[in-house]
Scaffold this motif. Structure first.
Motif, PDB file in Angstrom:
ATOM      1  N   MET A 366     116.987 -59.789  58.571  1.00 35.94           N
ATOM      2  CA  MET A 366     116.093 -59.309  57.517  1.00 35.94           C
ATOM      3  C   MET A 366     115.867 -60.374  56.448  1.00 35.94           C
ATOM      4  N   LYS A 367     116.906 -61.179  56.170  1.00 35.04           N
ATOM      5  CA  LYS A 367     116.762 -62.258  55.196  1.00 35.04           C
ATOM      6  C   LYS A 367     115.786 -63.312  55.701  1.00 35.04           C
ATOM      7  N   GLN A 369     113.348 -62.784  57.847  1.00 31.45           N
ATOM      8  CA  GLN A 369     112.011 -62.198  57.832  1.00 31.45           C
ATOM      9  C   GLN A 369     111.458 -62.104  56.416  1.00 31.45           C
ATOM     10  N   ALA A 370     112.338 -61.873  55.430  1.00 29.55           N
ATOM     11  CA  ALA A 370     111.883 -61.782  54.040  1.00 29.55           C
ATOM     12  C   ALA A 370     111.204 -63.066  53.599  1.00 29.55           C
ATOM     13  N   LYS A 371     111.749 -64.203  54.021  1.00 28.40           N
ATOM     14  CA  LYS A 371     111.128 -65.486  53.691  1.00 28.40           C
ATOM     15  C   LYS A 371     109.732 -65.588  54.303  1.00 28.40           C
ATOM     16  N   SER A 373     107.772 -63.048  55.313  1.00 27.89           N
ATOM     17  CA  SER A 373     106.878 -62.054  54.710  1.00 27.89           C
ATOM     18  C   SER A 373     106.367 -62.521  53.352  1.00 27.89           C
ATOM     19  N   GLN A 374     107.268 -63.073  52.558  1.00 28.87           N
ATOM     20  CA  GLN A 374     106.856 -63.512  51.227  1.00 28.87           C
ATOM     21  C   GLN A 374     105.866 -64.675  51.322  1.00 28.87           C
ATOM     22  N   GLU A 441     107.984 -59.606  48.547  1.00 26.42           N
ATOM     23  CA  GLU A 441     108.458 -59.589  49.940  1.00 26.42           C
ATOM     24  C   GLU A 441     107.694 -58.566  50.789  1.00 26.42           C
ATOM     25  N   HIS A 442     107.508 -57.387  50.252  1.00 19.64           N
ATOM     26  CA  HIS A 442     106.833 -56.327  51.014  1.00 19.64           C
ATOM     27  C   HIS A 442     105.461 -55.969  50.448  1.00 19.64           C
TER      28      HIS A 442
END
Length: 450
Positions: A366-367, A369-371, A373-374, A441-442
């Motif tokens: 998830m970490k 993917q957060a990069k 996504s942002q 992020e989202h």
């Protein structure tokens, strides 16, 4: 007029079942209430997919039973997937429940809510019922619980996939598609009621029509629905990787009202784990599939889900999964940790991964993917995008919110709207143009422009 209250748990497919049950009850003269404390009868439509969902379902049944013993409730009905899996145990452990009905017994809802019915005499459907035939159609009454501009439409029921971790075939039976005309008629009815966005759902949407002898059934259905007057967005959820056809992708590319959005649960990228999951495939094959989707549908948003900690998943398997998401750069990702499910093949596998390790791997994924996504969201700053306006934001009364076509309801982020032209008052369900000024992020942040 007796009042019936509903607690609907789990996925959107279960929600449609609840809406149909509510429709049947209202048609039979019952009043549907959103306040459980004033209900004469309570219906809990349960989920039995993973441990957390099962616990939530049991807690909801216990809460409802408390209202029966201490409050106004006189009758308690439990429906859905948990009933389908554990009906014998539930009957024994929860004598305060008046009736249990499975996923193939939706049509019995008016009967079991009738106090004159001896519900303990109703037949118990055997677990793993492959003879299940229930399918709702366009003539079934529904009470929509979603916002008036969005509705889910279930295009098929059941599943024939052999995925090692999944109990859906046990709970829902074999795959069976609804008739083409029935789905079209329902969407036309929804459009006449003001629905703007239709979300097509099934356990495996991309197999739609195959059991009816139709080739590229989903592509044909999507094209037809995208041309229904009044419908602005038709979205497809739950695609299976081996059945994403060029014809389906071409409809998304060609039809203005077919949303350029691919929800495709992949579960893993390591060939070793995919084989153990009984899904097959390779990382390279999945990368070719996703490249094909992006080439044929420019601007497509791709969402997927993964499982960490599947039995036998090694450090090397997980590292391959991390490398995969870094290379592919999905728009949206959800990650679950594996848990044993009764009566599944995966439950019998050796090499169980420690829960702590599975959770750590999930957090790592998830970490990463957060990069991604942002970074993808930041690329949208200073661009203007079309947004489905939803009204006051759930996180602040000082903001509005909406969604782009790349954001599905409930599972993805949103666009937070902090300003609009003077005297401009959009209503939920309207489409507005939003100029993006911030990215998280989202979620995206922006203001409406005239």
């Amino acid at each position: 007029m007796k009042k019936v209250g509903f607690v609907s748990l789990g996925c959107s497919k279960n929600l449609v079942d609840s809406e149909v049950m509510m429709g049947k009850l209202r048609q039979s003269g019952y009043e549907i209430t959103t306040n459980p404390e004033e209900a004469d009868t309570l219906v809990v439509n349960t989920c039995g997919f993973i441990d957390a969902a099962k616990k939530e379902s049991i807690d909801a049944i216990i809460d409802a039973a408390r209202l029966k013993s201490e409050g106004n409730c006189q009758r308690l009905v439990v429906a859905g997937c948990l009933t389908e899996r554990y009906q014998n145990e539930l009957r024994t452990e929860l004598p305060e429940v008046d009736a249990f009905i499975g996923t193939n017994q939706i049509d019995l809802i008016t009967e079991v809510c009738d106090s004159r019915t001896n519900t303990r005499a109703l037949p118990v459907i055997p677990m793993g019922n492959k003879s299940a035939t229930y399918l709702y159609d366009d003539e079934a009454p529904r009470v929509l619980t979603t916002p008036g501009y969005t509705a889910y439409v279930k295009i098929a029921e059941g599943c024939d996939r052999p995925c090692a971790f999944c109990a859906i075939p046990i709970m829902r039976g074999s795959y069976r598609s609804r008739r083409f005309g029935s789905v079209v008629n329902e969407v036309q009815q929804l459009a006449s009621q003001g629905v703007k966005e239709v979300v097509l759902i099934a356990q495996d949407s991309t197999r739609y029509g195959e059991d009816l002898g139709q080739k590229d059934g989903l592509a044909s259905l999507l094209r037809e629905l995208a041309r229904v007057d009044g419908i602005e967005w038709v979205r497809v959820m739950y695609a299976y990787p081996t059945h994403v056809s060029d014809a389906f992708l071409d409809v998304m590319a060609e039809e203005p009202h077919a949303v350029k959005y691919l929800d495709i649960p992949l579960q893993h990228a390591s060939p070793h784990v995919l084989k153990a999951m009984r899904r097959g495939g390779t990382r390279a094959g999945l990368e070719r599939l996703l490249e094909r989707a992006r080439r044929r549908v420019p601007g497509i948003a791709i969402r997927t889900t993964f499982i960490t900690g599947f039995p036998g998943e090694t450090k090397e398997d997980f590292e391959e999964l991390v490398a995969f998401i870094r290379n592919v750069e999905f728009d949206r990702v959800g990650v679950f940790t594996y848990s044993d499910e009764d009566d599944t093949h995966a439950q019998t596998l050796t090499g169980k991964v420690d829960e702590t390790i599975a959770m750590r791997r999930r957090a790592h994924l998830m970490k990463e993917q957060a990069k991604i996504s942002q970074r993808k969201n930041r690329a949208r700053i200073n661009h203007t995008t079309r947004v489905l306006f939803e009204g006051t934001a759930t996180e602040s009364d000082l903001l509005w919110q909406g969604r782009t076509e790349g954001q599905a309801p409930e599972v993805d982020g949103c666009v937070l709207i902090n300003d609009a032209p003077e005297n401009f008052n959009p209503a939920p369900g309207d489409f507005v143009n939003v100029h993006i000024t911030e990215a998280h992020e989202h979620d995206l942040v922006g203001h409406i422009i005239g």
